[in-house]
Write a protein that holds these residues in place. Structure first.
Motif, PDB file in Angstrom:
ATOM      1  N   UNK A   1       0.749  -1.253  -0.051  1.00  0.00           N
ATOM      2  CA  UNK A   1      -0.052  -0.053   0.147  1.00  0.00           C
ATOM      3  C   UNK A   1       0.889   1.020   0.012  1.00  0.00           C
ATOM      4  N   UNK A   2       0.798   2.007  -1.130  1.00  0.00           N
ATOM      5  CA  UNK A   2       1.658   3.411  -0.995  1.00  0.00           C
ATOM      6  C   UNK A   2       0.783   4.307  -0.136  1.00  0.00           C
ATOM      7  N   UNK A   4      -0.427   8.020   1.087  1.00  0.00           N
ATOM      8  CA  UNK A   4      -0.741   9.177   0.575  1.00  0.00           C
ATOM      9  C   UNK A   4      -0.525  10.486   1.541  1.00  0.00           C
ATOM     10  N   UNK A 365     -10.661  -3.417   1.075  1.00  0.00           N
ATOM     11  CA  UNK A 365     -10.527  -2.190   0.408  1.00  0.00           C
ATOM     12  C   UNK A 365      -9.830  -2.661  -0.896  1.00  0.00           C
ATOM     13  N   UNK A 366      -8.905  -3.675  -0.847  1.00  0.00           N
ATOM     14  CA  UNK A 366      -7.985  -4.215  -1.852  1.00  0.00           C
ATOM     15  C   UNK A 366      -8.932  -4.820  -2.870  1.00  0.00           C
ATOM     16  N   UNK A 369     -10.974  -2.088  -4.665  1.00  0.00           N
ATOM     17  CA  UNK A 369     -10.271  -1.393  -5.728  1.00  0.00           C
ATOM     18  C   UNK A 369      -9.925  -2.376  -6.907  1.00  0.00           C
TER      19      UNK A 369
ATOM     20  N   UNK B 372      -7.541   5.530  -7.182  1.00  0.00           N
ATOM     21  CA  UNK B 372      -7.595   4.655  -5.993  1.00  0.00           C
ATOM     22  C   UNK B 372      -6.619   3.525  -6.464  1.00  0.00           C
ATOM     23  N   UNK B 375      -3.109   4.566  -5.437  1.00  0.00           N
ATOM     24  CA  UNK B 375      -2.983   4.295  -4.029  1.00  0.00           C
ATOM     25  C   UNK B 375      -2.553   2.927  -3.485  1.00  0.00           C
ATOM     26  N   UNK B 376      -3.540   1.939  -4.217  1.00  0.00           N
ATOM     27  CA  UNK B 376      -3.609   0.688  -3.691  1.00  0.00           C
ATOM     28  C   UNK B 376      -2.485  -0.039  -4.459  1.00  0.00           C
ATOM     29  N   UNK B 377      -1.522   0.432  -5.137  1.00  0.00           N
ATOM     30  CA  UNK B 377      -0.567  -0.262  -5.743  1.00  0.00           C
ATOM     31  C   UNK B 377      -1.003  -1.221  -6.835  1.00  0.00           C
ATOM     32  N   UNK B 378      -2.140  -0.724  -7.622  1.00  0.00           N
ATOM     33  CA  UNK B 378      -2.540  -2.020  -8.499  1.00  0.00           C
ATOM     34  C   UNK B 378      -2.321  -1.515  -9.684  1.00  0.00           C
TER      35      UNK B 378
END
Lengths: 379, 379
Positions: A1-2, A4, A365-366, A369, B372, B375-378
């Motif tokens: 998770x990067x 913010x 969350x993952x 997304x 998003x 942020x989630x690195x996807x």
């Protein structure tokens, strides 16, 4: 998770902020990569000192915060009353009689004189500031305030110590006033939230506040609050412009929480429609589990609510009595068991540990997304 | 944009459903890749026939739908009254006097006898069913219903013709009842929505309904409704479990809409807090722009609202009069200009074409999902 910007500001690994009155929840959430925020208003300064020392010893160096309430506006009927004892005297005896009638209708034998809460702090500006001073003596990474614009001393002290100041708001005008006062983080809290809340839904309020701040030239991160019980909802509010989620009700259904077993059972059974926004507990509109207590006070012929903190001085001893009676097996008393909780209570279907809740949020969350990215053809 | 199941079911390219009483909006949205749904209740069957013929000629083969209202429950005070003329006679004259007093206080000279709407259809089961029959004679790809469980004839006819039936609900129990009746799509509409609405926010209601349907073994797609004015919010509600968005208020601020210029100006100026959930226009709780009309009716000493459709027979001629007076330059009358609109009105800052709104939604949707995912690195 990067990370913010909000994470950078607070040290949170995953931008899930957990408001709780329970130190165990705060420490567990922060240790699991979220960010615990201790609600301080129930404590005396001495008690808060003890709670924070415990957190410092149990949080493994993870960041955490404290939430105090410094009401901006004090009712004129209260302003002249210097302490809780003089405030207690100012309450018309008809209020205690009304409490007795509600309790009596639920098999709780009225005491000859109900204890009017005089030893507790109560939500007043001076009490809030005293708690703030204690909080700043600890390595907190956030101080939060509600019920009006954060006081200048909080902003100044926060700046001096490098502690970001967060403010809860329920309307975009309030967000602008907070930004102008120098607040670092806005928590946009929708009407579905537990506790004190406004009238606008989280889904509308979050983008409205984000847009109003941008338009006014304030570059301030916004947390979404109200109704958020899952990582999918958290992702959703981040899609709508928030940088993270501020949560409360979801932690009430953990074994670590200060809630009673009776209340947790009621949470699991409740639907989203089982809450009410009512002045009948604190004197200001606050969302809570709906019970015959609320029906009685809010009826057209019910008594007018007292201003804060007088209303809490009447209601809190009654709710303490209700909990004791319910725990002792009084079934009618159990009907009155209530607490501050949001509409998200309809999404509670089990009691989970705080650590598990953080893990579930991360996974949901993952998943959310990833699912969205796939629909949009981004993967 | 890859399609989801809801798109497959309805033929929508982008799962943005646009409820509007205006055929131009419906056709423009569908042509732009969204899905227009014509609100039919204002029309007689003959008028609806004309509107749908126009849409068929202007939608370029894109899919569209129709929304009718077949109330499940009819107030006992109305059940015995067979037509609008007998209903008009049943209304106590004090209601017209109250209307006159509200209008009079806003520089609208009361007419000696106000026109009680007798020629209009009114929201009743028989009128709803008559409109449904007209709708099924056109190549619609969706029929939607609200105010209770969809009638059996709608389900049967929809199945026979391959037209999915959608039902608007404001509580999870209602979603289950609709699913059991055989509805194909649930529109979970939060309290922030314009028009008839319940008490639970969209953010809570959507995952609550999705979960309740899954738990009960109903594999039915859910649309999120209430407060959605941007593609970011739409993505957000899809992250929370919806398969698309059902929108209404955002189309009222288009030049194609049936709204007056005065109302559109008020929309641009309004904040999210400027709406009210009130019985004072249709007889059932409906969210609308708050004005002194609502304050007068909803005051503790105001008249009790009449049941549907009687209340509309009193209010609609008054609102028509208000619009005429406002358009003629009566400034006090303008204060009373109102219409059904959700809290999302706080996000309206300009009038845009329907086509532009769809394009903006698409871009905002992609931006939100991309952000998003990053942020989630996807990505």
């Amino acid at each position: 998770m990067s990370m913010n910007r909000l994470c950078a500001l607070t040290g949170a690994e995953f931008p899930l902020f957990a408001f709780s009155h329970c130190r165990d929840v705060v420490a567990a959430v922060s240790r699991a990569g979220g960010f615990g925020v201790l609600g301080a208003t129930r404590f005396t300064p001495e008690q808060l000192e003890e709670e924070l020392a415990w957190i410092d010893a149990h949080v493994d160096g993870a960041p955490y915060g404290v939430d105090v309430l410094v009401p901006e506006v004090v009712d004129p009927r209260v302003r002249e009353l210097a302490d809780n004892r003089s405030r207690a005297k100012a309450i018309d005896p008809s209020y205690q009689e009304f409490v007795n009638s509600v309790l009596g209708a639920h098999d709780i034998v009225p005491e000859s004189q109900m204890p009017i809460l005089a030893e507790r702090m109560g939500i007043t500006p001076e009490n809030g500031l005293a708690l703030m001073e204690v909080a700043f003596r600890h390595p907190i990474r956030l101080i939060a305030n509600a019920l009006g614009v954060a006081p200048a001393s909080m902003i100044t002290e926060g700046r001096k110590r490098g502690v970001p100041v967060a403010a809860l708001v329920g309307a975009k005008e309030h967000a602008i006033r907070q930004a102008e006062a120098g607040v670092d983080i806005i928590v946009a809290q929708g009407t579905e939230a537990g506790g004190h809340c406004g009238e606008v839904s989280t889904l509308v309020l979050v983008p409205e506040v984000v847009r109003a701040l941008e338009k006014a030239g304030h570059d301030i991160p916004v947390l979404a609050a109200g109704g958020i019980m899952t990582g999918g909802q958290m992702a959703g509010m981040m899609a709508a412009g928030a940088q993270g989620a501020w949560t409360g009700s979801v932690w009430l259904a953990t074994p670590e929480a200060e809630t009673s077993e009776a209340f947790r059972e009621k949470m699991v059974a409740a639907r989203s429609r089982d809450t009410v926004r009512s002045r009948s507990r604190t004197g200001k509109p606050a969302r809570q589990l709906n019970t015959p207590w609320h029906g009685a006070w809010d009826a057209p012929d019910g008594p007018r609510s007292l201003p804060m903190p007088l209303m809490g001085m009447v209601s809190e001893p009654a709710f303490a009595r209700i909990e004791r009676e319910a725990a002792a097996g009084n079934a009618k008393a159990r009907e009155l068991v209530s607490y501050f909780v949001g509409q998200g209570v309809g999404l509670v279907d089990q009691v989970r540990s705080s650590r598990q809740v953080v893990q579930d949020f991360r996974e949901e969350f993952i998943d959310a997304v990833t699912g969205l990215a796939s629909i949009a053809g981004i993967e």
